[in-house]
Design a protein around this motif. Structure first.
Motif, mmCIF file in Angstrom:
data_model
loop_
_atom_site.group_PDB
_atom_site.id
_atom_site.type_symbol
_atom_site.label_atom_id
_atom_site.label_comp_id
_atom_site.label_asym_id
_atom_site.label_seq_id
_atom_site.Cartn_x
_atom_site.Cartn_y
_atom_site.Cartn_z
ATOM 1 N N GLY A 55 23.456 -128.449 15.296
ATOM 2 C CA GLY A 55 25.210 -129.081 13.912
ATOM 3 C C GLY A 55 25.598 -127.927 13.290
ATOM 4 N N THR A 56 24.700 -126.581 13.522
ATOM 5 C CA THR A 56 25.009 -125.339 12.407
ATOM 6 C C THR A 56 26.965 -125.146 12.664
ATOM 7 O OG1 THR A 56 22.810 -124.343 12.933
ATOM 8 C CG2 THR A 56 24.816 -123.668 11.437
ATOM 9 N N ALA A 57 26.772 -124.740 13.700
ATOM 10 C CA ALA A 57 28.761 -124.045 13.606
ATOM 11 C C ALA A 57 29.157 -125.418 13.602
ATOM 12 C CB ALA A 57 28.551 -123.613 15.506
ATOM 13 N N THR A 58 29.042 -126.409 13.698
ATOM 14 C CA THR A 58 30.219 -127.696 13.623
ATOM 15 C C THR A 58 30.295 -128.126 12.610
ATOM 16 O OG1 THR A 58 29.514 -128.652 15.905
ATOM 17 C CG2 THR A 58 30.261 -130.059 14.399
ATOM 18 N N PHE A 59 29.000 -127.493 11.431
ATOM 19 C CA PHE A 59 29.005 -127.704 10.070
ATOM 20 C C PHE A 59 29.861 -126.998 9.690
ATOM 21 C CE2 PHE A 59 27.375 -126.703 5.719
ATOM 22 C CZ PHE A 59 27.412 -128.191 5.315
ATOM 23 N N PHE A 60 29.743 -126.002 10.013
ATOM 24 C CA PHE A 60 30.164 -124.998 8.944
ATOM 25 C C PHE A 60 32.411 -125.223 9.032
ATOM 26 C CE2 PHE A 60 27.856 -121.166 10.247
ATOM 27 C CZ PHE A 60 27.026 -121.582 9.147
#
Length: 534
Positions: free
Chosen positions: A66-71
């Motif tokens: 979920g890292t990129a979506t969190f950005f």
């Protein structure tokens, strides 16, 4: 102002210019292709808050952390809406960071070399287009170039802390792209040390390789634990299948797939870099001397990515993006230092970029003919666009007589390519692959006559996503496969059934067999029919 501060300011200027190129004209554009999936990820996270994995239809999605979506979620909160710019901005920032960092790496050796490298990087069609969309591999590019810069500058400055700073990048690569992200960054680091001076190189390669392997195991263990927390054992198994097993599948593209792409999606960077590496084979004895060592290290890292990712059968055009800035540096060096048969290669490149504005004029007229025929021509002022391209062509002809014509010709070629992309190609795609109009009209029918949304033999990860990304609320549609069409009879009434026009034969023997569609339209350039089941 001392030299190092001047280099930093120049790098910052290039970063800002690149960021403008990657974001200008983007605000609430329609997502195209895989961006639709990311649009749905962002919308669900925006409605329900941050999560360990992105979600679709309220369920965790196994292919990405979920890292990129969190950005993107952070930017959506800043903008107050989960629009396309919020989704693209992390990629655009990473891409701008790549060109700024590769410039900062090379400018101490030669400013023309650094500038031409930046221009060749941006002239690569695959990288330029992906920088204006959602692409996790662009973030991995930044980590690969960043690790190379840390090692190179650490070696030159005698800074052990810079060299050790690559290890957090391993972890960040995994957090963004999963195992592939960590492996690519670790591979760049190991190849860098493999071409170091004898004595310490074996030790450095083994040390960084072992640490990378340990971090990979630890990160994978943690990812599986988080997957079990998010969706149980079944979801953890799906994570393994999507992020590891699926990428090692025996079916897919042949070994030479990426070499084919080098002839158009990665042209001219890859052919120029490979030609330069062949020409440099006679200078192998200088491999420990600057700048030859830097060129060979960059070339070796690019080759590692190109060849290494050619082995698995599962391939995507954007997987090899991390090689682009490295190969661009090699290609730029070959063009600027051309000798022997490379002089002919340089002349071919100069002729190509000098003629590119004129070629873009031809492309515009071809696109206009096809676009007007099918109704996809955007509302761009043709006289104004052609005038701009003519000005760029005249400027290129004037620059032909300048001493640093390689750089100037590349500048005007990039301006022409970017102008056509932003004013013609992207708006034409928005018209051709429109999804909003279809969804708006179907939802208007559902508002006036509420009913369950049903997709008949339409993929939940493709067609349905392109529908769902246009909704401003959560929806739990029903999915019926071709093998289960009898389920239509058991659906709650009323229901709105969407089916592809080419698959209306599936309706034979169902309650919809003799019913006329309530609406017909196109979703992502595919004709669909909508039936109301009562």
């Amino acid at each position: 102002m001392d030299q190092r501060n001047r280099f930093r300011l120049e790098s910052l200027g290039i970063f800002l210019i690149a960021l403008l190129l990657f974001t200008l004209g983007i605000w609430d554009q329609q997502p195209q292709g895989f961006d639709g999936r990311w649009a749905l990820f962002l919308q669900e996270m925006f409605r329900h808050g941050a999560s360990l994995f992105p979600t679709t239809y309220g369920q965790p999605y196994a292919d990405y952390p979920g890292t990129a979506t969190f950005f993107s979620y952070v930017f959506a909160r800043l903008f107050g809406a989960p629009n396309h710019l919020a989704n693209v901005l992390p990629t655009a920032l990473a891409s701008a960071g790549v060109v700024a960092l590769i410039y900062r790496l090379l400018v101490p050796a030669s400013r023309p070399w650094a500038l031409l490298t930046v221009l060749l990087t941006l002239l690569t069609t695959q990288l330029l287009e992906k920088s204006r969309s959602v692409c996790l591999d662009q973030m991995v590019v930044l980590l690969c170039v960043g690790s190379f810069y840390l090692l190179h500058s650490g070696e030159r400055l005698g800074s052990r802390s810079r060299q050790l700073a690559v290890f957090p990048l391993f972890i960040l690569g995994f957090a963004i792209r999963g195992p592939l992200g960590l492996i690519e960054v670790c591979g760049v680091v190991c190849v860098y040390w493999a071409l170091g001076r004898p004595g310490a190189r074996v030790k450095q390669v083994l040390a960084h390789g072992v640490v990378g392997l340990v971090l990979l195991a630890a990160c994978w263990w943690l990812l599986v634990k988080l997957a079990r927390i998010s969706g149980g054992d079944a979801f953890a198994d799906e994570v393994f299948k999507m992020q590891v097993g699926g990428r090692l599948d025996e079916t897919g593209e042949p070994f030479y797939f990426y070499f084919q792409l080098s002839l158009y999606r990665y042209f001219p960077v890859v052919p120029l870099a490979l030609a330069t590496l062949v020409a440099l084979r006679h200078r192998w004895s200088e491999r420990f001397d600057d700048p030859v060592q830097l060129v060979m290290r960059l070339g070796a890292c690019g080759l590692m990515i190109l060849l290494g990712l050619s082995v698995p059968h599962f391939k995507r055009a954007y997987y090899i993006l991390p090689m682009v800035p490295m190969f661009a540096a090699v290609a730029a060096y070959g063009l600027l230092q051309a000798q022997g048969w490379l002089v002919g290669v340089r002349r071919c490149y100069e002729g190509l970029v000098a003629a590119l504005p004129a070629l873009c004029v031809v492309v515009v007229f071809v696109c206009r003919h096809g676009g007007q025929k099918h109704g996809y021509w955007p509302g761009v002022s043709l006289p104004l666009l052609i005038s701009a391209l003519v000005v760029l062509q005249v400027a290129a002809l004037i620059a032909w007589r300048r001493l640093e014509r390689l750089v100037w010709l590349s500048v005007f070629a990039l301006a022409a390519q970017w102008l056509v992309l932003v004013t013609v190609v992207e708006p034409a795609k928005d018209l051709q692959f429109d999804t909003r109009q279809f969804v708006r009209q179907v939802e208007a029918l559902r508002v006036s006559q509420p009913g369950q949304l049903v997709f008949l033999n339409l993929g939940r990860d493709t067609w349905a996503v392109r529908y769902m990304m246009n909704l401003d609320h959560d929806e739990q549609p029903s999915f019926i496969s071709a093998a289960d069409v009898e389920r239509l009879s058991a659906l709650p009434r009323p229901s709105w059934v969407i089916v592809a026009r080419k698959e209306t034969a599936l309706l034979k023997g169902t309650p919809l067999e003799h019913q006329a569609p309530s609406f017909e339209g196109r979703l992502n350039d595919n004709p669909l029919m909508v039936f109301r089941l009562e």
